[in-house]
Design an enzyme around this catalytic site. Structure first.
Site, PDB file in Angstrom:
ATOM      1  CG  ASP A   3      -6.059   4.685  -2.590  1.00 56.14           C
ATOM      2  OD1 ASP A   3      -7.123   4.128  -2.949  1.00 56.14           O
ATOM      3  OD2 ASP A   3      -5.671   5.758  -3.087  1.00 56.14           O
ATOM      4  CE  LYS A  54      -1.027   2.774  -0.091  1.00 56.70           C
ATOM      5  NZ  LYS A  54      -1.694   3.954   0.496  1.00 56.70           N
TER       6      LYS A  54
END
Length: 214
Positions: free
Chosen positions: A142, A124
């Site tokens: 997220d 991420k």
């Protein structure tokens, strides 16, 4: 799991997102690729606002790997102690700064594999840096994107990896670069976790979520 929306609906959703905010921006403060990398790494299990408060003074004195190493782990820890897991994050920032200084000439690499090899940098974080700094159409999933993707039907998936693939597969190419920012901002301010603000939602008529609020 919410059903996936048809391509035409997803295209219309992102057309509306673009019309409302043509150039969405991430909310983490940074001045270069290095401070962006550090800020994103610090943001795990922390809010962007909290990270920005902690790094306001830090980035004035340590905006390169060399300056961060000169600052040292103890002083870095003092700057970020308001952030969750700050001791472990401080260790990782020092470690990654040393690797950047010794192996990359103090520069942040533009390769996902190289970024993910750094301490404390997962997929991420790498995707955020690739997207925000180099403009790659990478999708950093997220909690907001996971929720919005599943709730709306834009990108349903059982886990983060599945939602990331769904965003890449379902969102039309012209919207890929900004897709994750539009989805994050929508999840942060409109499609919130406990009681989504459906009455103020610009994609309400297209969203597959059945329990809409007024």
């Amino acid at each position: 799991m919410t059903r996936a929306l048809p391509y035409s609906a997803i295209a219309e959703i992102f057309s509306r997102f673009e019309a409302a905010e043509p150039e969405p921006k991430g909310e983490l403060h940074h001045v270069n690729a290095y401070t962006l990398l550090v800020a994103v790494a610090l943001s795990a299990q922390a809010t962007d606002a909290g990270v920005n408060r902690a790094t306001a003074g830090l980035f004035e004195i340590a905006d390169t790997p060399r300056k961060m190493l000169d600052l040292g782990e103890e002083a870095l820890t003092a700057h970020i102690k308001s952030i969750g897991l700050y001791r472990n994050k401080a260790r990782n920032v020092i470690k990654l700064s040393r690797i950047l200084e010794e192996d990359y000439g103090g520069e942040v690499p533009s390769s996902r594999a190289a970024l993910q090899s750094l301490p404390g940098v997962g997929r991420k974080t790498a995707n955020v840096v690739l997207n925000m700094w180099w403009g790659h159409p990478s999708q950093a999933v997220d909690t907001h994107i996971f929720r919005v993707g599943n709730r709306t039907g834009i990108a349903p998936g059982k886990d983060v990896a599945a939602v990331e693939r769904a965003v890449e597969d379902n969102v039309p190419a012209p919207y890929q670069r900004h897709a994750h920012h539009w989805l994050i901002l929508h999840g942060r301010y409109v499609c919130v976790a406990r009681k989504p603000k459906c009455g103020a939602c610009l994609i309400r008529d297209l969203c597959a979520y059945e329990d809409k609020t007024e």
